[in-house]
Design an enzyme around this catalytic site. Structure first.
Site, PDB file in Angstrom:
ATOM      1  N   HIS A 183     -22.884  15.225   2.882  1.00 11.41           N
ATOM      2  CA  HIS A 183     -22.699  15.733   1.532  1.00 11.41           C
ATOM      3  C   HIS A 183     -21.613  16.806   1.552  1.00 11.41           C
ATOM      4  O   HIS A 183     -21.600  17.622   2.465  1.00 11.41           O
ATOM      5  CB  HIS A 183     -24.015  16.337   1.027  1.00 11.41           C
ATOM      6  CG  HIS A 183     -23.862  16.996  -0.311  1.00 11.41           C
ATOM      7  ND1 HIS A 183     -23.775  16.261  -1.480  1.00 11.41           N
ATOM      8  CD2 HIS A 183     -23.734  18.306  -0.646  1.00 11.41           C
ATOM      9  CE1 HIS A 183     -23.630  17.107  -2.489  1.00 11.41           C
ATOM     10  NE2 HIS A 183     -23.594  18.345  -2.021  1.00 11.41           N
TER      11      HIS A 183
ATOM     12  N   LYS B  25       0.835  -1.216   0.000  1.00 14.12           N
ATOM     13  CA  LYS B  25       0.000   0.000   0.000  1.00 14.12           C
ATOM     14  C   LYS B  25       0.867   1.263   0.000  1.00 14.12           C
ATOM     15  O   LYS B  25       0.488   2.274  -0.588  1.00 14.12           O
ATOM     16  CB  LYS B  25      -0.963   0.004   1.187  1.00 14.12           C
ATOM     17  CG  LYS B  25      -2.340  -0.566   0.843  1.00 14.12           C
ATOM     18  CD  LYS B  25      -2.425  -2.065   0.765  1.00 14.12           C
ATOM     19  CE  LYS B  25      -2.466  -2.674  -0.568  1.00 14.12           C
ATOM     20  NZ  LYS B  25      -2.526  -4.157  -0.518  1.00 14.12           N
TER      21      LYS B  25
ATOM     22  N   GLY C 160      -0.460 -16.995  -6.488  1.00 11.44           N
ATOM     23  CA  GLY C 160      -1.191 -17.413  -5.294  1.00 11.44           C
ATOM     24  C   GLY C 160      -0.266 -17.685  -4.116  1.00 11.44           C
ATOM     25  O   GLY C 160       0.958 -17.562  -4.223  1.00 11.44           O
TER      26      GLY C 160
ATOM     27  N   ALA D 155       3.102 -14.171  -9.416  1.00 11.50           N
ATOM     28  CA  ALA D 155       2.050 -13.884  -8.411  1.00 11.50           C
ATOM     29  C   ALA D 155       0.894 -14.856  -8.649  1.00 11.50           C
ATOM     30  O   ALA D 155      -0.208 -14.458  -9.006  1.00 11.50           O
ATOM     31  CB  ALA D 155       1.592 -12.436  -8.531  1.00 11.50           C
TER      32      ALA D 155
HETATM   33  P1  FAD Z   1       1.344 -14.220   8.312  1.00  7.73           P
HETATM   34  O1  FAD Z   1       1.148 -12.756   8.193  1.00  7.73           O
HETATM   35  O2  FAD Z   1       1.955 -14.935   7.153  1.00  7.73           O
HETATM   36  O3  FAD Z   1       2.200 -14.463   9.635  1.00  7.73           O
HETATM   37  C1  FAD Z   1       2.616 -15.718  10.029  1.00  7.73           C
HETATM   38  C2  FAD Z   1       3.812 -15.560  10.935  1.00  7.73           C
HETATM   39  O4  FAD Z   1       4.127 -16.807  11.522  1.00  7.73           O
HETATM   40  C3  FAD Z   1       5.063 -15.118  10.213  1.00  7.73           C
HETATM   41  O5  FAD Z   1       5.549 -13.946  10.812  1.00  7.73           O
HETATM   42  C4  FAD Z   1       6.028 -16.284  10.343  1.00  7.73           C
HETATM   43  O6  FAD Z   1       7.381 -15.885  10.488  1.00  7.73           O
HETATM   44  C5  FAD Z   1       5.525 -16.927  11.626  1.00  7.73           C
HETATM   45  N1  FAD Z   1       5.846 -18.351  11.741  1.00  7.73           N
HETATM   46  C6  FAD Z   1       5.590 -19.338  10.843  1.00  7.73           C
HETATM   47  N2  FAD Z   1       5.968 -20.544  11.322  1.00  7.73           N
HETATM   48  C7  FAD Z   1       6.471 -20.310  12.557  1.00  7.73           C
HETATM   49  C8  FAD Z   1       7.019 -21.158  13.562  1.00  7.73           C
HETATM   50  N3  FAD Z   1       7.078 -22.489  13.409  1.00  7.73           N
HETATM   51  N4  FAD Z   1       7.483 -20.589  14.700  1.00  7.73           N
HETATM   52  C9  FAD Z   1       7.410 -19.248  14.884  1.00  7.73           C
HETATM   53  N5  FAD Z   1       6.880 -18.410  13.974  1.00  7.73           N
HETATM   54  C10 FAD Z   1       6.411 -18.924  12.829  1.00  7.73           C
HETATM   55  N6  FAD Z   1      -4.333  -8.984   2.950  1.00  7.73           N
HETATM   56  C11 FAD Z   1      -5.265  -8.046   3.172  1.00  7.73           C
HETATM   57  O7  FAD Z   1      -6.207  -8.285   3.916  1.00  7.73           O
HETATM   58  N7  FAD Z   1      -5.168  -6.810   2.582  1.00  7.73           N
HETATM   59  C12 FAD Z   1      -4.168  -6.481   1.734  1.00  7.73           C
HETATM   60  O8  FAD Z   1      -4.100  -5.359   1.231  1.00  7.73           O
HETATM   61  C13 FAD Z   1      -3.177  -7.458   1.474  1.00  7.73           C
HETATM   62  N8  FAD Z   1      -2.145  -7.173   0.655  1.00  7.73           N
HETATM   63  C14 FAD Z   1      -1.166  -8.123   0.454  1.00  7.73           C
HETATM   64  C15 FAD Z   1      -0.119  -7.803  -0.398  1.00  7.73           C
HETATM   65  C16 FAD Z   1       0.886  -8.727  -0.620  1.00  7.73           C
HETATM   66  C17 FAD Z   1       2.026  -8.368  -1.541  1.00  7.73           C
HETATM   67  C18 FAD Z   1       0.844  -9.991   0.041  1.00  7.73           C
HETATM   68  C19 FAD Z   1       1.933 -10.993  -0.158  1.00  7.73           C
HETATM   69  C20 FAD Z   1      -0.206 -10.313   0.884  1.00  7.73           C
HETATM   70  C21 FAD Z   1      -1.231  -9.383   1.098  1.00  7.73           C
HETATM   71  N9  FAD Z   1      -2.316  -9.663   1.916  1.00  7.73           N
HETATM   72  C22 FAD Z   1      -3.293  -8.715   2.121  1.00  7.73           C
HETATM   73  C23 FAD Z   1      -2.465 -10.960   2.605  1.00  7.73           C
HETATM   74  C24 FAD Z   1      -2.035 -10.830   4.063  1.00  7.73           C
HETATM   75  O9  FAD Z   1      -0.691 -10.421   4.118  1.00  7.73           O
HETATM   76  C25 FAD Z   1      -2.213 -12.179   4.752  1.00  7.73           C
HETATM   77  O10 FAD Z   1      -3.558 -12.594   4.622  1.00  7.73           O
HETATM   78  C26 FAD Z   1      -1.884 -12.072   6.232  1.00  7.73           C
HETATM   79  O11 FAD Z   1      -0.568 -11.630   6.455  1.00  7.73           O
HETATM   80  C27 FAD Z   1      -2.091 -13.437   6.906  1.00  7.73           C
HETATM   81  O12 FAD Z   1      -1.889 -13.279   8.278  1.00  7.73           O
HETATM   82  P2  FAD Z   1      -1.430 -14.497   9.197  1.00  7.73           P
HETATM   83  O13 FAD Z   1      -1.254 -13.896  10.545  1.00  7.73           O
HETATM   84  O14 FAD Z   1      -2.351 -15.626   9.012  1.00  7.73           O
HETATM   85  O15 FAD Z   1      -0.019 -14.974   8.618  1.00  7.73           O
HETATM   86  P1  AMP Z   2      -4.530 -15.342  -6.663  1.00 11.44           P
HETATM   87  O1  AMP Z   2      -4.638 -16.794  -6.261  1.00 11.44           O
HETATM   88  O2  AMP Z   2      -5.806 -14.558  -6.567  1.00 11.44           O
HETATM   89  O3  AMP Z   2      -3.382 -14.643  -6.011  1.00 11.44           O
HETATM   90  O4  AMP Z   2      -4.205 -15.335  -8.214  1.00 11.44           O
HETATM   91  C1  AMP Z   2      -3.167 -16.077  -8.808  1.00 11.44           C
HETATM   92  C2  AMP Z   2      -3.505 -16.234 -10.285  1.00 11.44           C
HETATM   93  O5  AMP Z   2      -2.406 -16.843 -10.974  1.00 11.44           O
HETATM   94  C3  AMP Z   2      -4.716 -17.133 -10.523  1.00 11.44           C
HETATM   95  O6  AMP Z   2      -5.712 -16.373 -11.162  1.00 11.44           O
HETATM   96  C4  AMP Z   2      -4.180 -18.253 -11.417  1.00 11.44           C
HETATM   97  O7  AMP Z   2      -5.096 -18.601 -12.422  1.00 11.44           O
HETATM   98  C5  AMP Z   2      -2.926 -17.622 -12.047  1.00 11.44           C
HETATM   99  N1  AMP Z   2      -1.939 -18.633 -12.517  1.00 11.44           N
HETATM  100  C6  AMP Z   2      -1.514 -19.744 -11.866  1.00 11.44           C
HETATM  101  N2  AMP Z   2      -0.592 -20.441 -12.622  1.00 11.44           N
HETATM  102  C7  AMP Z   2      -0.429 -19.736 -13.781  1.00 11.44           C
HETATM  103  C8  AMP Z   2       0.372 -19.915 -14.973  1.00 11.44           C
HETATM  104  N3  AMP Z   2       1.228 -20.957 -15.136  1.00 11.44           N
HETATM  105  N4  AMP Z   2       0.277 -18.985 -15.960  1.00 11.44           N
HETATM  106  C9  AMP Z   2      -0.547 -17.925 -15.813  1.00 11.44           C
HETATM  107  N5  AMP Z   2      -1.333 -17.714 -14.731  1.00 11.44           N
HETATM  108  C10 AMP Z   2      -1.280 -18.586 -13.718  1.00 11.44           C
END
Ligand code: FAD
Ligand code: AMP
Length: 479
Positions: free
Chosen positions: A451, A58, A278, A276
Site C-alpha cells: 500500500h 510504445k 490486421g 490498420a
Molecule cells: P516478426 O517480429 O515479424 O519477425 C520475423 C522476422 O523474420 C523478421 O525480422 C523478418 O525480417 C524475418 N524473416 C522473414 N522471412 C525471412 C526469411 N525467409 N529469411 C530470413 N529472415 C526472414 N505485440 C505485443 O505483444 N505487444 C505490443 O505492444 C505490440 N505492439 C505492436 C505495435 C505495432 C505497430 C505492430 C505492427 C505490432 C505490434 N505487436 C505487439 C505485434 C508484434 O510485433 C508481433 O507479434 C511480433 O513481432 C511477432 O514476432 P515474430 O518473431 O513472430 O515475427
Molecule cells: P486487428 O485485426 O485487431 O488489428 O483489427 C483490424 C480491424 O480492422 C478489424 O477490427 C477489422 O474489422 C477492421 N477492418 C478491416 N477491413 C476494414 C474496412 N474495409 N473498413 C473498416 N474497418 C476494417
C-alpha cells in the site's frame, strides 16, 4: 559444401531470437538467419516488434502521454508550465534511438550466447536443407538437425486502400510522420489502430477511426470495452463502428475516404490515413516446393500444439502460426520449441496469453470475458473495483477505470481478470501469475498487496467476488 548446425532459426523477431538464445543455452550448435534491413540499410535484429512494432509504438505512446500530462494535467496538481510544445522530429529521433539500442542489443545477445548469425534470406527445402542468400547476392547451403521457422507477419493491405508514399500508410508509416496531421483517418479500430490513433490524437490531430465491426474491441470483456469507448470519446477520438471503407482517392495532397454505414454511402477528407486492418503471416519465398511444410486455410504455417509442422524436425513459432499475433506468445513458443529439441517436454499455456492495449487508460485482460462465460453457460461471480476508489490512483491524479475479477461460482477458481486503468499492462502480470497457479478469488484476497499501489484495486476486486471489498460498498455482503 554445406555447413551443419543442430538448430537453424529463420527470422530474428521475438519468437526467433528467444528460440535461438534458449537453444544455444542448452548447448545446441545454433544459427539464426535474418533478412531485415533497418532505415540505415544495415542489417537489424528484433523483427517487427523491435523495429516497427511494440517498441517504437510504445516510445511514441509514452512521449505523447507525457505531452498530454504536461499540457492538460500538470496544472491540476499545482505545476505551472508556460507553454508545452511537441517537437515531433525530436520525439521521432528519440524513438529511433531506443529502437537502435535494442536491435543492437539483440545482436549482442545472440553473439554472447554463441549463436551464429547469417544476414540475408533463408529458403527451406526437403530434409532441413536451407539455401541462404546474403544481402550481396552470394549464397550458400546450410543443414540443420532441427529448423525453427519464425518469419512473422506483415500488415494486411486491402484493395480499397492502396498505400502511397506518405498519405495512405500502414502501421510502419504511421511511426514515421514528421509533423502532426490536422485530420487523421484510421481504418480499423483494433489494438494497433487505437494505439496509433491515440499517439496522433494526443499530439493534436483530429482523429476519426472507421471500423467495419459493430462491436468495439470484441475480444475484450464488453463492460471494459464500453468504458474504453467512453474514455476515448472523452479524449476526442471519433470511433465510428459499423463503418466499412470501400475506396480511397488521393487528390491535391489530401485523401478522400469513401465508406458505407447503416445510413448509406459517405465520405471524409483527411490529411493522412493509417490502414490498420490486421496482419497476415509472412512466408514469401520461404519454402521450396519440396519443403514438406504445409499451410492452414488462412495462410499460417500449419503446426500442432507443440509447434511442429508437417515436415519432420521443422517447427514454426510466433506470428507465422495460429494464435494471437503477440510478441510474448511467440517468445514462449520459441523457448518451448528450443527446450523440446533439447529433449525437455514443456508446453505453452495458450489459455493464459495476456492481451494489452497501451492506450490511456491502458486495457489489459487474461482468461475469459463475461460474455464468453455467459454464452458457454458457466456459472460465475464477478467482483469489481473502480480505480476512482484507489488511494494511489487519487494521489496520482489518474482515477479512470475499473478492475474486474471473474470466478467460478462453485469452485471460486479465477476464470478471467479484466482491467482498464493506468498501468493495466503491469497489473495484468499479477493476474496471469495467480491464474497460472490456479488461484481462487479467495487466494488473491488472502495475498498481501503493498500500500498504496494501483495493484490494490486487483486485491479489492478479488475480495469483492465474495462481497468483502473494503473501500467500496459491496453489492452482496457476506459474512
Ligand atoms: P516478426 O517480429 O515479424 O519477425 C520475423 C522476422 O523474420 C523478421 O525480422 C523478418 O525480417 C524475418 N524473416 C522473414 N522471412 C525471412 C526469411 N525467409 N529469411 C530470413 N529472415 C526472414 N505485440 C505485443 O505483444 N505487444 C505490443 O505492444 C505490440 N505492439 C505492436 C505495435 C505495432 C505497430 C505492430 C505492427 C505490432 C505490434 N505487436 C505487439 C505485434 C508484434 O510485433 C508481433 O507479434 C511480433 O513481432 C511477432 O514476432 P515474430 O518473431 O513472430 O515475427
Ligand atoms: P486487428 O485485426 O485487431 O488489428 O483489427 C483490424 C480491424 O480492422 C478489424 O477490427 C477489422 O474489422 C477492421 N477492418 C478491416 N477491413 C476494414 C474496412 N474495409 N473498413 C473498416 N474497418 C476494417
Amino acid at each position: 559444401m554445406s555447413t551443419a548446425y543442430d538448430v537453424i532459426v529463420i527470422g530474428a523477431g521475438p519468437a526467433g531470437y528467444h528460440a535461438a538464445i534458449r537453444a544455444a543455452q542448452l548447448g545446441l550448435n545454433t544459427a539464426i538467419v535474418e533478412k531485415w534491413l533497418g532505415k540505415d540499410n544495415k542489417p537489424a535484429y528484433g523483427g517487427t516488434c523491435l523495429n516497427v512494432g511494440c517498441i517504437p509504438s510504445k516510445a511514441l505512446l509514452e512521449a505523447s502521454h507525457k505531452f498530454v500530462e504536461a499540457r492538460d494535467h500538470f496544472d491540476e496538481i499545482g505545476i505551472r508550465v508556460k507553454e508545452v510544445t511537441a517537437d515531433v522530429p525530436a520525439i521521432m529521433a528519440r524513438k529511433d534511438e531506443v529502437v537502435g539500442n535494442l536491435t543492437k542489443g539483440v545482436a549482442g545477445l545472440l553473439k554472447t550466447n554463441g549463436v551464429s548469425t547469417y544476414e540475408g534470406t533463408a529458403k527451406l527445402g526437403a530434409g532441413r536443407k536451407i539455401t541462404f542468400t546474403a544481402h550481396d547476392g552470394s549464397s550458400e547451403e546450410l543443414n540443420a538437425g532441427s529448423v525453427i521457422i519464425a518469419t512473422g507477419s506483415v500488415p494486411v493491405e486491402i484493395p480499397p486502400c492502396p498505400l502511397t508514399d506518405d498519405l495512405i500508410v500502414d502501421s510502419t508509416g504511421a511511426l514515421e510522420f514528421q509533423e502532426v496531421p490536422d485530420r487523421l483517418g484510421v481504418i480499423g479500430a483494433g489494438i494497433i489502430g487505437l494505439e496509433l490513433g491515440s499517439v496522433w490524437n494526443r499530439l493534436g490531430s483530429e482523429v476519426v477511426l472507421l471500423e467495419a465491426l459493430e462491436d468495439f474491441l470484441p475480444s475484450a470483456d464488453q463492460q471494459i470495452a464500453k468504458e474504453a469507448a467512453k474514455q476515448f470519446k472523452k479524449q476526442g477520438m471519433d470511433v465510428r463502428l459499423g463503418t466499412r471503407v470501400t475506396s480511397t482517392e488521393v487528390k491535391d495532397g489530401k485523401v478522400t475516404v469513401q465508406y458505407t454505414d447503416a445510413d448509406g454511402d459517405k465520405s471524409e477528407v483527411f490529411d493522412k490515413v493509417i490502414v490498420a486492418v490486421g496482419r497476415r503471416p509472412y512466408t514469401e519465398e520461404l519454402l521450396a516446393a519440396d519443403s514438406g511444410v504445409t499451410m492452414d486455410e488462412r495462410g499460417f504455417v500449419f503446426v500442432n500444439d507443440v509447434c511442429l509442422t508437417d515436415a519432420p524436425g521443422v517447427y514454426a513459432v510466433g506470428d507465422v502460426v495460429r494464435g494471437p499475433m503477440l510478441a510474448h506468445k511467440g517468445m514462449e513458443e520459441g523457448i518451448m520449441v528450443a527446450e523440446r529439441i533439447a529433449g525437455q517436454k514443456p508446453l505453452v499455456n495458450y489459455d493464459l496469453v495476456p492481451s494489452v492495449v497501451y492506450t490511456h487508460p491502458e486495457i489489459a485482460w487474461v482468461g475469459k470475458a463475461e460474455q464468453t462465460l455467459k454464452s458457454e453457460g458457466v456459472d460465475y461471480q464477478v467482483g469489481s473495483f473502480p480505480m476512482a476508489a484507489s488511494g494511489r490512483a487519487m494521489a496520482n491524479n489518474d482515477t479512470d477505470g475499473v478492475i474486474k475479477v471473474i470466478a467460478d461460482k462453485e469452485t471460486d477458481r479465477i476464470l478471467g481478470i479484466h482491467i482498464i486503468g493506468a498501468q493495466a499492462s503491469e497489473i495484468i502480470a499479477e493476474a496471469v501469475i495467480a491464474m497460472e497457479f490456479g488461484a481462487s478469488a479467495e487466494d488473491l484476497g488472502l495475498t498481501m498487496f503493498a500500500h498504496p499501489t494501483l495493484s490494490e484495486a486487483l486485491h479489492e476486486a478479488a475480495l469483492a467476488v465474495s462481497g468483502h471489498a473494503i473501500h467500496v460498498a459491496n453489492r452482496k455482503r457476506k459474512k
